[in-house]
Enzyme design. Structure first.
Site, PDB file in Angstrom:
ATOM      1  N   LYS A 166       0.844  -1.194   0.000  1.00  0.00           N
ATOM      2  CA  LYS A 166       0.000   0.000   0.000  1.00  0.00           C
ATOM      3  C   LYS A 166       0.881   1.247   0.000  1.00  0.00           C
ATOM      4  O   LYS A 166       1.846   1.348   0.764  1.00  0.00           O
ATOM      5  CB  LYS A 166      -0.906   0.012   1.227  1.00  0.00           C
ATOM      6  N   ASP A 194      -0.423  -0.629  -4.472  1.00  0.00           N
ATOM      7  CA  ASP A 194      -1.806  -0.167  -4.547  1.00  0.00           C
ATOM      8  C   ASP A 194      -1.845   1.253  -4.008  1.00  0.00           C
ATOM      9  O   ASP A 194      -1.600   1.485  -2.825  1.00  0.00           O
ATOM     10  CB  ASP A 194      -2.706  -1.083  -3.724  1.00  0.00           C
ATOM     11  N   GLU A 220      -1.904  -0.433  -8.768  1.00  0.00           N
ATOM     12  CA  GLU A 220      -3.368  -0.473  -8.723  1.00  0.00           C
ATOM     13  C   GLU A 220      -3.937   0.919  -8.454  1.00  0.00           C
ATOM     14  O   GLU A 220      -3.538   1.588  -7.496  1.00  0.00           O
ATOM     15  CB  GLU A 220      -3.808  -1.450  -7.627  1.00  0.00           C
ATOM     16  N   ASP A 252      -9.408  -1.567 -10.055  1.00  0.00           N
ATOM     17  CA  ASP A 252     -10.083  -2.131  -8.882  1.00  0.00           C
ATOM     18  C   ASP A 252     -11.241  -1.230  -8.468  1.00  0.00           C
ATOM     19  O   ASP A 252     -12.404  -1.546  -8.688  1.00  0.00           O
ATOM     20  CB  ASP A 252      -9.092  -2.314  -7.739  1.00  0.00           C
ATOM     21  N   LYS A 276     -13.014  -8.953  -7.465  1.00  0.00           N
ATOM     22  CA  LYS A 276     -13.188  -9.258  -6.052  1.00  0.00           C
ATOM     23  C   LYS A 276     -14.528  -9.960  -5.862  1.00  0.00           C
ATOM     24  O   LYS A 276     -15.589  -9.339  -5.912  1.00  0.00           O
ATOM     25  CB  LYS A 276     -13.090  -7.995  -5.207  1.00  0.00           C
ATOM     26  N   GLN A 304     -11.099  -8.454  -0.148  1.00  0.00           N
ATOM     27  CA  GLN A 304     -11.522  -7.355   0.723  1.00  0.00           C
ATOM     28  C   GLN A 304     -11.146  -7.693   2.156  1.00  0.00           C
ATOM     29  O   GLN A 304     -11.927  -7.524   3.075  1.00  0.00           O
ATOM     30  CB  GLN A 304     -13.025  -7.127   0.588  1.00  0.00           C
TER      31      GLN A 304
END
Length: 375
Positions: A166, A194, A220, A252, A276, A304
């Site tokens: 992240k 991401d 992402e 996403d 997802k 998730q």
């Protein structure tokens, strides 16, 4: 006699995490407070789905999921016939209730699971899976760098070989984290990031170029979803630079549905689709997989932050043909405990999907961690 849907029940539960997960501008997860959705059929078969509430993404909470299932979704399905021919019709009925993505997705997966059990076939076969194992990635959240490195070392020791890092709150810290991860693991671990829409058009190209220096494979959602023209321009810039010069773009947040995906494909905004199942179930996820493959896009399956059961469901879908990239199937390593009758195991970067047919929800453990609902 036709098999009908007899009852649908949401069951909220809580599982503690080893450490919090932080992402985006203001999202943090301290524990897994999720909802299992149970479907019971007239022939006695039972199916399960897992709904992870994400208020900062979908606006759903534990209470809202339980309420919408009981008050809106279950009444639309209970008493209806369930077989292979009615699954898509039933999902279309669920879609008349807008938003509520994970509630709808979990219920759809529970229907598929119940039908597979009713027909005495494995969910693996029911979904048309073909791979015996799936390569996995692990979500490494925002936080202190030393903590991130320690977490990464623990996770790699447990069999993960791909880290999804992240980024987006502090660029200099992001770069330092990526550099140290690359130095620590080298070619042993693949990295991608991401950004959760935290970059801007004026800095995104420079940041992608810098991340490429650390061998970051994918990025992402670098830009806010509403900047669709800027995202399409970034995709074109990546094409001009060459396939390996910049990280490939993952869709996403911009593809919550098959409808969203049609828009993104028409604008050519991404390289890789992150499906997802937690938010699009099995029915819509299968539609999106087909759309993406026809559109020439690669596909991965995301998480998730599902617990063990949600991971089992996502992994079985990830074993379908056409899904070749690492999938986010290792969040269970972040749990202090789980609900499954047997633990999920990784071996040198892969999850053994063939062994998932024997995995079930432990009824005693669920009873222990079930949350009491407010009257």
């Amino acid at each position: 006699m036709p098999t009908t849907i007899e009852a649908i029940e949401p069951i909220p539960f809580r599982l503690p995490l080893r450490e919090p997960l932080r992402w985006g501008a203001a999202s943090e997860m301290q524990e897994a407070r999720h909802v299992l959705i149970q479907v019971r059929l007239s022939d006695g078969a039972v199916g399960w789905g897992e709904a992870p509430p994400r208020p900062t993404i979908y606006g759903e909470t534990v209470s809202s999921i339980c309420s919408v299932v009981r008050q809106e979704l279950a009444p639309r399905l209970e008493g209806e016939m369930l077989d292979d021919s009615t699954l898509s019709k039933l999902y279309a009925r669920l879609q008349t209730v807008k938003n509520n993505q994970t509630a709808r997705g979990a219920l759809d997966m529970a229907l598929h699971h119940a039908l597979a059990n009713s027909r005495n076939r494995t969910l693996y076969d029911h979904l048309g899976a073909s791979s015996a194992q799936v390569r996995v990635s692990y979500i490494l959240g925002l936080g202190e760098i030393d903590d991130s490195l320690a977490e990464a070392e623990r996770i790699v020791a447990q069999g993960v070989r791909v880290l999804k890092v992240k980024v987006g709150q502090d660029w200099s810290t992001d770069l330092q984290r990526l550099r140290l991860l690359q130095e620590q693991f080298g070619e042993q671990v693949d990295l991608y990031v991401d950004a959760n829409e935290c970059f801007q058009p004026q800095n995104v190209r420079q940041r992608l170029e810098k991340m490429a220096e650390f061998n970051v494979l994918y990025c992402e959602e670098p830009l806010p979803v509403e900047l669709i023209l800027a995202r399409a321009a970034m995709r074109k810039a990546c094409a001009r630079a060459g396939d390996s010069a910049l990280p490939q773009l993952i869709a996403d947040d911009s593809v919550f549905s098959a409808r969203d995906l049609r828009r993104e494909l028409s604008m050519d905004t991404f390289h890789i689709l992150n499906i997802k199942t937690a938010r699009t179930g099995f029915t819509e996820s299968a539609q999106m997989l087909n759309q993406a493959l026809v559109g020439g896009k690669a596909v991965m399956v995301g998480s998730q932050a599902s617990t063990g059961w949600g991971t089992v469901l996502a992994a079985l879908f990830a074993a379908r043909p056409g899904i070749d990239l690492p999938c986010e199937l290792s969040f269970f390593l972040k749990l202090q405990e789980d609900l499954l009758t047997r633990p999920l195991m990784l071996c040198d970067g892969y999850l053994d999907v063939s062994g998932l047919a024997q995995v079930e929800i432990d009824a005693d453990r669920l009873r222990d961690v079930r949350l009491k609902e407010k009257p």
